[in-house]
Design a protein around this motif. Structure first.
Motif, PDB file in Angstrom:
ATOM      1  N   UNK A 154       0.923  -1.811  -0.402  1.00  0.00           N
ATOM      2  CA  UNK A 154       0.219   0.692  -0.123  1.00  0.00           C
ATOM      3  C   UNK A 154       0.478   1.687   0.371  1.00  0.00           C
ATOM      4  N   UNK A 155       2.182   1.262   1.226  1.00  0.00           N
ATOM      5  CA  UNK A 155       2.524   2.402   1.232  1.00  0.00           C
ATOM      6  C   UNK A 155       3.528   2.667  -0.138  1.00  0.00           C
ATOM      7  N   UNK A 156       4.219   1.226  -0.977  1.00  0.00           N
ATOM      8  CA  UNK A 156       4.850   1.268  -2.442  1.00  0.00           C
ATOM      9  C   UNK A 156       3.853   2.319  -3.217  1.00  0.00           C
ATOM     10  N   UNK A 157       2.384   1.348  -3.666  1.00  0.00           N
ATOM     11  CA  UNK A 157       1.665   1.221  -4.608  1.00  0.00           C
ATOM     12  C   UNK A 157       1.142   2.582  -4.591  1.00  0.00           C
ATOM     13  N   UNK A 158       0.890   3.259  -3.271  1.00  0.00           N
ATOM     14  CA  UNK A 158       0.095   4.643  -3.067  1.00  0.00           C
ATOM     15  C   UNK A 158      -1.535   3.893  -3.145  1.00  0.00           C
ATOM     16  N   UNK A 159      -2.067   2.659  -3.286  1.00  0.00           N
ATOM     17  CA  UNK A 159      -3.567   2.418  -3.386  1.00  0.00           C
ATOM     18  C   UNK A 159      -3.719   1.306  -2.159  1.00  0.00           C
TER      19      UNK A 159
END
Length: 624
Positions: free
Chosen positions: A254-259
């Motif tokens: 979630x943090x890496x993909x901003x999703x």
């Protein structure tokens, strides 16, 4: 909330949690200069190390991306957890039994949280072992029927609760747990029976992978509990409104993909992750609420409304539309864009994967539409658009939706889309939305008639909160100010009484001046030196400034002489400004008109020059 953490325990956790050990478990550190350790920053991509840890001060700071803080804030950032969760993580690591107080000041049982977490972990291992045993055949058959094999069960830690009803309690009591502890953990009922019986179980973990509780699915028709899904009751560690299933697996993605993809069930989360949608989570035994939204926002970790997205999956029926409307009401909790993915056939993600394959599930998420558009179309569909009064009623019902859009750049597009849905003139729609905005404005706000070019400003973006300006560490004009404060933060003992005669007016930059004022106000008291400074003037810019100063290397070993040189140079600069002002004023004064005033100003100038000469003799050391 479990309650407030005891202040003494908090101080003990800070003292025992060595920042180099905690950070070192995530980042490879090597010795640098000035007592610091350096490594590659875990918060942004870099090839040259700019991430510094200063064990003596207990701070970390990245000179590349600006992230910084103490050991607790590092755990918050790296694990995407709250302050309390970070303290609990560190307490578990260093063996501190936290005490809590409720709102009335009553202490909760010391060590209970650690015992509950330990019992939960052992219970998860017990249930997982039962699934692969002879008694777990019904559980394995259920999982196989949903398209999950042994590897999937192991990946998600799935377990099985035996039908006997006493096995878990007996197992954990043999490990030394008391009946009272097992009841408070929600694993055993007060009558001695296991809480879960004859069900498939999913362990619910936090971002640090601690088992907080369980979700259980009914698989037998004669199950005495009527509900299909049963969750751990509220305990000291399990609060259903504060947890998301799958968070332990999805948080980094979630943090890496901003999703973040929000689904409705445990098997849906599994299906998503196995299909490549590795940002999926689900609420546990309750509707998605405000606390869940705030938890996801922390994970997304962005203050930019276009910097991330939250995608909800709903059925296309009336229940799905009602769920979307509920999420829309809480959408202001997100700074990310909010989307909806609806499967027209009504299949949930798990069934979609089984019937149409993993690619179909990825396509479901890919077909997402903005939440505003989904809700707006559903609102409009409830009116007879073939009638003039029906179109007007639909417009008035949809207008608040458009007026609540945070991203002003999207407003014009949604206005045109709404006009197209209604078959009305875009200007008429725009005027009605503006009227809605005016009606919703607070009475104490100054009203004005919208102009013809105000469409994009309809939502009324909130004014930014005033804060201290961020100083540029490379500004050579402020090197003496920064160097002096660096010494004050890192080695306050090298300064004499009264901070070597320094005053707040010696600092030109507002942030540097505010920091010195906080130093003056910090004084003696409990807690570390830097903690007292930050408590004296709480401000996010000031906090990052203190952290960066604490980890910046000094040019040589701090001594009293070194501190005198820095403070003298700073005072010389202040005197130079006073001298320049005095000379300017003297030049503008005619001695023939006011000889006494002229003489006083001349004497003042001579005195200032004398003070500067004396200070120059001290300000000869540091090359700032």
């Amino acid at each position: 909330m479990a309650g407030l953490i005891n202040e003494e325990d908090l101080a003990t956790v800070r003292e025992r949690s060595r920042i180099e050990d905690v950070v070192g478990s995530y980042v490879t550190l090597r010795r640098g200069g000035g007592g610091s350790m350096v490594g590659l920053c875990p918060f942004h991509d870099e090839k040259t190390p700019s991430f510094h840890v200063t064990p003596a001060r207990g701070f970390f700071h990245c000179f590349g991306c600006g992230e910084g803080g103490d050991v607790i804030s590092f755990v918050q950032k790296i694990n995407h957890v709250s302050f309390a969760e970070a303290v609990e993580f560190l307490a578990d690591r260093v063996g501190v039994q936290l005490r809590y107080t409720d709102g009335g000041g009553q202490r909760m049982e010391p060590g209970l949280r650690l015992r509950v977490l330990e019992a939960n972990q052992l219970a998860a291992e017990f249930y997982a072992g039962q699934l692969v045993s002879g008694t777990g055949l019904p559980g394995r058959q259920f999982l196989d029927g949903r398209g999950f094999d042994k590897a999937a069960a192991e990946q998600f830690g799935i377990g099985y609760a035996p039908t006997g009803g006493r096995e878990l309690g007996a197992h954990l009591k043999a490990k030394g747990f008391t009946d009272d502890e097992l009841v408070k953990a929600g694993l055993v009922r007060e009558n001695g029976w296991d809480f879960f019986q004859g069900r498939v179980l999913w362990p619910i973990r936090d971002a640090g992978r601690s088992v907080l509780g369980f979700g259980a699915r009914k698989i037998f028709d004669d199950d005495r509990m009527p509900a299909k899904y049963l969750n751990t009751p509220e305990t000291i560690v399990y609060k259903k409104s504060n947890v998301l299933y799958g968070l332990d697996l999805a948080r980094g993605n979630i943090a890496r993909k901003n999703q973040a993809v929000v689904v409705e069930g445990y098997t849906d989360v599994m299906a998503c992750h196995l299909s490549g949608v590795d940002t999926a989570v689900a609420s546990c035994g309750t509707a998605f609420g405000d606390e869940h939204a705030r938890l996801l926002q922390r994970l997304l970790g962005t203050g930019d409304v276009t910097g991330g997205e939250v995608v909800f999956t709903f059925d296309g029926d009336a229940a799905g539309q009602a769920a979307a409307l509920k999420v829309f009401k809480g959408d202001q909790n997100f700074l990310a864009q909010t989307y909806v993915s609806v499967e027209p056939t009504g299949l949930d993600p798990c069934d979609l994967r089984m019937q149409h394959g993993e690619a179909a599930l990825r396509e479901l998420v890919g077909r997402r539409v903005p939440l505003y558009r989904f809700v707006m179309r559903n609102v409009v569909s409830g009116y007879d658009l073939d009638r003039v009064d029906g179109r007007l009623a639909a417009l008035r019902a949809a207008a608040p939706l458009v007026s609540s859009i945070r991203d002003a750049s999207l407003v014009s597009g949604y206005l045109r889309e709404l006009a197209q849905l209604l078959g009305m003139d875009p200007e008429e729609v725009r005027r009605e939305v503006k009227v809605t905005v005016q009606r919703r404005a607070r009475p104490d706000q100054q009203q004005r008639r919208p102009g013809p070019d105000d469409t994009d400003a309809l939502p009324g973006m909130p004014e930014p909160r005033p804060s201290l300006p961020v100083p540029d560490p490379r500004d050579r004009r402020l090197e003496a100010e920064r160097g002096t404060l660096r010494l004050i933060v890192r080695a306050p003992e090298t300064f004499g009484e009264g901070w070597n005669g320094l005053a707040a007016d010696n600092f030109l930059h507002p942030a540097y001046r505010a920091l010195f004022e906080a130093v003056l106000a910090a004084g003696d008291g409990p807690g570390g030196w830097t903690q007292r400074i930050l408590q004296a003037h709480p401000d996010p810019v000031l906090e990052q400034l203190v952290i960066s100063l604490a980890v910046e290397p000094v040019l040589r070993e701090p001594t009293e002489a070194y501190a005198r040189e820095y403070s003298a140079q700073l005072r010389v600069q202040a005197l130079s400004r006073q001298i320049a002002d005095a000379k300017s004023k003297l030049q503008r004064t005619n001695p023939l008109d006011d000889q006494p005033a002229y003489n006083r100003m001349f004497a003042q100038l001579v005195d200032l020059e004398k003070q500067r000469k004396e200070l120059l003799a001290l300000a000869t050391g540091p090359a700032v």
